[in-house]
Scaffold this motif. Structure first.
Motif, PDB file in Angstrom:
ATOM      1  N   ILE A   1       0.865  -1.176   0.000  1.00 19.95           N
ATOM      2  CA  ILE A   1       0.000   0.000   0.000  1.00 19.95           C
ATOM      3  C   ILE A   1       0.901   1.223   0.000  1.00 19.95           C
ATOM      4  CG2 ILE A   1      -1.670   1.340   1.304  1.00 19.95           C
ATOM      5  CD1 ILE A   1      -2.979  -1.197   2.142  1.00 19.95           C
TER       6      ILE A   1
ATOM      7  N   ALA B   1      -3.042   5.528   1.363  1.00 19.57           N
ATOM      8  CA  ALA B   1      -4.448   5.266   1.651  1.00 19.57           C
ATOM      9  C   ALA B   1      -5.021   6.519   2.285  1.00 19.57           C
ATOM     10  CB  ALA B   1      -4.606   4.073   2.579  1.00 19.57           C
ATOM     11  N   SER B   2      -6.122   7.019   1.728  1.00 21.20           N
ATOM     12  CA  SER B   2      -6.716   8.239   2.265  1.00 21.20           C
ATOM     13  C   SER B   2      -8.226   8.201   2.110  1.00 21.20           C
ATOM     14  CB  SER B   2      -6.156   9.474   1.549  1.00 21.20           C
ATOM     15  OG  SER B   2      -6.501   9.445   0.182  1.00 21.20           O
ATOM     16  N   THR B   3      -8.886   8.956   2.964  1.00 24.06           N
ATOM     17  CA  THR B   3     -10.342   9.088   2.902  1.00 24.06           C
ATOM     18  C   THR B   3     -10.674  10.560   2.809  1.00 24.06           C
ATOM     19  OG1 THR B   3     -10.608   7.119   4.257  1.00 24.06           O
ATOM     20  CG2 THR B   3     -12.500   8.554   4.074  1.00 24.06           C
TER      21      THR B   3
ATOM     22  N   THR C   1     -12.866   6.454  -0.055  1.00 33.08           N
ATOM     23  CA  THR C   1     -11.579   5.912   0.355  1.00 33.08           C
ATOM     24  C   THR C   1     -10.783   5.543  -0.884  1.00 33.08           C
ATOM     25  OG1 THR C   1     -12.565   5.034   2.368  1.00 33.08           O
ATOM     26  CG2 THR C   1     -10.448   4.134   1.725  1.00 33.08           C
TER      27      THR C   1
ATOM     28  N   VAL D   1      -7.115   4.077  -2.296  1.00 28.53           N
ATOM     29  CA  VAL D   1      -5.925   3.318  -1.936  1.00 28.53           C
ATOM     30  C   VAL D   1      -5.096   3.115  -3.196  1.00 28.53           C
ATOM     31  CG1 VAL D   1      -5.041   1.176  -0.950  1.00 28.53           C
ATOM     32  CG2 VAL D   1      -7.179   2.116  -0.108  1.00 28.53           C
TER      33      VAL D   1
ATOM     34  N   TYR E   1     -12.609  -2.863  -4.124  1.00 28.60           N
ATOM     35  CA  TYR E   1     -12.134  -1.567  -4.604  1.00 28.60           C
ATOM     36  C   TYR E   1     -12.213  -1.556  -6.125  1.00 28.60           C
ATOM     37  CZ  TYR E   1     -10.268  -0.924   0.075  1.00 28.60           C
ATOM     38  OH  TYR E   1     -10.143  -0.785   1.434  1.00 28.60           O
TER      39      TYR E   1
ATOM     40  N   ARG F   1     -12.771   2.556  -2.903  1.00 27.07           N
ATOM     41  CA  ARG F   1     -13.591   1.546  -2.228  1.00 27.07           C
ATOM     42  C   ARG F   1     -15.014   1.601  -2.739  1.00 27.07           C
ATOM     43  NH1 ARG F   1     -12.993  -1.630   2.438  1.00 27.07           N
ATOM     44  NH2 ARG F   1     -15.003  -2.307   3.232  1.00 27.07           N
TER      45      ARG F   1
END
Length: 105
Positions: free
Chosen positions: A40, A43-45, A58, A60, A83, A103
């Motif tokens: 990975i 990874a962020s939201t 989300t 990734v 995803y 996602r």
């Protein structure tokens, strides 16, 4: 690409329409294309305000070894979630892939 950084396991699934049943209904079928070791990268939201209200997204970025034929129509299964692939980027000359995925709801 160092193999020690590939500490996650992902599965890439491909969509196929399937076969119609006795009533002519076609059920979508996702079949496993490959199971790969991955890293990975990010990874962020993020939260977005849309017409129907606020929603989270989300994102990734997975980095993995080269696999021929991965397209945006495929999806990734990782840790009990799916995803949708938004971008497939080749690293070097077929050394690896960088997969940007969102996602699925």
């Amino acid at each position: 690409m160092r193999s020690g950084k590939l500490d996650r396991t992902i599965r890439i699934d491909r969509y196929s329409a399937g076969v119609p049943d006795d009533f002519g209904t076609v059920e979508p079928v996702w079949t496993a294309l490959a199971t790969l070791r991955a890293q990975i990268v990010q990874a962020s939201t993020e939260e977005f305000i849309r017409a129907y209200g606020a929603s989270d997204e989300t994102v990734v970025i997975f980095r993995t070894r080269w696999l021929s034929g991965v397209v945006n129509a495929d999806r990734i299964h990782y840790e009990d979630g799916y995803y949708n692939i938004k971008e497939v980027k080749e690293i070097g000359r077929r050394n690896g892939l960088e997969l940007r995925a969102v996602r699925a709801a």
